[in-house]
Design a protein around this motif. Structure first.
Motif, mmCIF file in Angstrom:
data_model
loop_
_atom_site.group_PDB
_atom_site.id
_atom_site.type_symbol
_atom_site.label_atom_id
_atom_site.label_comp_id
_atom_site.label_asym_id
_atom_site.label_seq_id
_atom_site.Cartn_x
_atom_site.Cartn_y
_atom_site.Cartn_z
ATOM 1 N N ARG A 1 0.813 -1.325 0.081
ATOM 2 C CA ARG A 1 -0.026 0.035 0.191
ATOM 3 C C ARG A 1 0.805 1.035 0.072
ATOM 4 N NH1 ARG A 1 -4.772 -1.267 4.303
ATOM 5 N NH2 ARG A 1 -5.811 -3.301 3.423
ATOM 6 N N PHE B 1 1.879 1.911 -3.466
ATOM 7 C CA PHE B 1 0.447 2.388 -4.267
ATOM 8 C C PHE B 1 0.176 3.793 -3.896
ATOM 9 C CE2 PHE B 1 -4.193 2.888 -4.183
ATOM 10 C CZ PHE B 1 -4.240 2.857 -5.724
ATOM 11 N N ALA B 2 0.460 4.094 -2.446
ATOM 12 C CA ALA B 2 0.002 5.748 -2.016
ATOM 13 C C ALA B 2 0.972 6.513 -2.496
ATOM 14 C CB ALA B 2 0.110 5.667 -0.677
ATOM 15 N N ARG C 1 2.469 6.525 -5.548
ATOM 16 C CA ARG C 1 2.250 6.353 -6.904
ATOM 17 C C ARG C 1 1.026 7.459 -7.203
ATOM 18 N NH1 ARG C 1 2.210 1.499 -7.831
ATOM 19 N NH2 ARG C 1 4.392 1.115 -8.355
ATOM 20 N N PHE C 2 0.105 7.088 -6.394
ATOM 21 C CA PHE C 2 -1.228 7.805 -6.317
ATOM 22 C C PHE C 2 -0.890 9.481 -6.449
ATOM 23 C CE2 PHE C 2 -4.769 9.648 -4.172
ATOM 24 C CZ PHE C 2 -5.871 9.417 -5.069
ATOM 25 N N ASP D 1 0.597 11.031 -9.164
ATOM 26 C CA ASP D 1 -0.062 11.213 -10.199
ATOM 27 C C ASP D 1 -1.159 12.433 -9.938
ATOM 28 O OD1 ASP D 1 0.770 8.976 -11.556
ATOM 29 O OD2 ASP D 1 -0.694 7.668 -10.904
ATOM 30 N N VAL D 2 -1.425 12.504 -8.722
ATOM 31 C CA VAL D 2 -2.340 13.710 -8.313
ATOM 32 C C VAL D 2 -1.521 14.940 -8.324
ATOM 33 C CG1 VAL D 2 -3.723 14.744 -6.297
ATOM 34 C CG2 VAL D 2 -3.768 12.580 -6.688
#
Length: 362
Positions: free
Chosen positions: A171, A174-175, A177-178, A181-182
């Motif tokens: 996670r 993933f956080a 990478r998220f 992207d934001v």
């Protein structure tokens, strides 16, 4: 004897050939010229539009005429091939035309103030009726702000991408990478407001001799680094993922540690793509106006110290001169825009050559 005679080729039989019928080389240009003439007659005869509509209608007529001629001579399959090839070439021309127009406009209008005074002086004490004045202070500000932002962003961005590709699992990766992207879609003025609220108003008074908040080029560099970081991370991540897995496995089989494999094998292999991503980030940062205006304040005088007092940049200089009421301001704005584009181009070419030289030297 009769058997041999029966197998002889009759004089009337045509020899087999692998060459198919093709349109003459002069036919496509002739169809294009005729399509433009017909389009001009239609558009100007009916008064529907101008040259742009003539080109659009002429292009459609050219595609239809080319398909009909190729279908009649070469067949339906070759006609489709020619039509799609013409569409691809048309798309290329449409993509190049805006770029060529921008370059021509910059060169034609920006050449007016390409002189020593423009590159050697600032706008300090320059009035509305003074034809002199230059962008030396803005050039210095751009180089210092973008340079500091690059020094901050590139190591952090590359290390973040290495963690995501080589080490990150679960996670937490993933956080990261998220949020990257934001951050890619964050408007530039938001980064300027963030640095204004955090650095200028809260942190900078502790480093100021007067104890008051102050604008600086370093604050602008922080805002630009916020904008550059997601571009560097995403481009580096994609380049690292393109490195073939057998290269890593071969290094591991020879007993090379993972950190040294990343440093000596993975990063050099992905270096050209990483350099491209970094230069894209630098180009974006060099052209930003809002963050510099919010946290650096701009200025007409030369300020070589990026950690104190107001500082300008080329993008901010273009914005200010474009809105100035002086008759000499537009020429300064166009020359500054040409200088900014040339500066980014020179940096990109130098970085590409350096990356290529390092790759060939290994």
């Amino acid at each position: 004897m009769s058997t041999l005679t029966s197998h002889r080729r009759s004089p009337a039989a045509q020899p087999p050939t692998l060459r198919a019928k093709r349109l003459p080389k002069w036919m496509p240009p002739a169809i294009a010229l005729g399509a433009l003439l017909v389009a001009a007659a239609i558009v100007y005869g009916t008064g529907l539009g101008g040259p742009v509509l003539v080109v659009v209608v002429g292009g459609l007529l050219y595609l239809g005429g080319l398909y009909a001629a190729a279908n009649a001579v070469e067949g339906q399959r070759a006609a489709r091939n020619r039509t799609w090839s013409a569409l691809i070439h048309s798309a290329f021309v449409l993509a190049v035309l805006p770029l060529a127009s921008v370059v021509w406009t910059l060169l034609s209008r920006g050449a007016e103030r390409l002189d020593a005074d423009f590159f050697g002086t600032s706008m300090n004490n320059i009035g509305a009726r003074d034809p002199n004045g230059g962008a030396y202070h803005a050039i210095v500000g751009t180089l210092e702000q973008v340079g500091i932002a690059t020094l901050i962003t590139v190591p952090i961005g590359i290390l973040c991408a290495i963690y995501i590709v080589e080490y990150g699992r679960g996670r937490f990766a993933f956080a990261i990478r998220f949020f990257v992207d934001v951050m890619t879609g964050i408007p530039s003025i938001v980064s300027g407001l963030f640095v204004l609220a955090f650095w200028v108003l809260i942190v900078s008074p502790y480093f100021s001799s007067t104890g008051r908040p102050g604008f600086s080029g370093f604050a602008a560099a922080l805002a630009l680094s916020v904008l550059m970081l997601p571009t560097v991370v995403r481009s580096t991540e994609e380049m690292l993922r393109l490195v073939p897995a057998p290269l890593r496995e071969g290094a591991y089989a020879l007993g090379v540690p993972k950190w040294k494999t990343i440093l000596r094998v993975v990063l050099p292999t992905a270096l050209p793509g990483i350099v491209t991503g970094v230069m894209l980030a630098i180009a974006r940062a060099a052209g930003e106006t809002a963050p510099v205006l919010l946290v650096a304040g701009g200025g007409a005088a030369i300020n070589l110290n990026p950690f104190e007092n107001n500082q300008s940049s080329l993008a901010l200089f273009v914005y200010q001169q474009a809105g100035d009421a002086s008759r000499y301001a537009p020429a300064r704005a166009w020359t500054a825009a040409l200088t900014l584009v040339a500066l980014v181009l020179v940096l990109t070419i130098a970085a590409k050559l350096l990356a290529r030289r390092n790759r060939l030297g290994r």
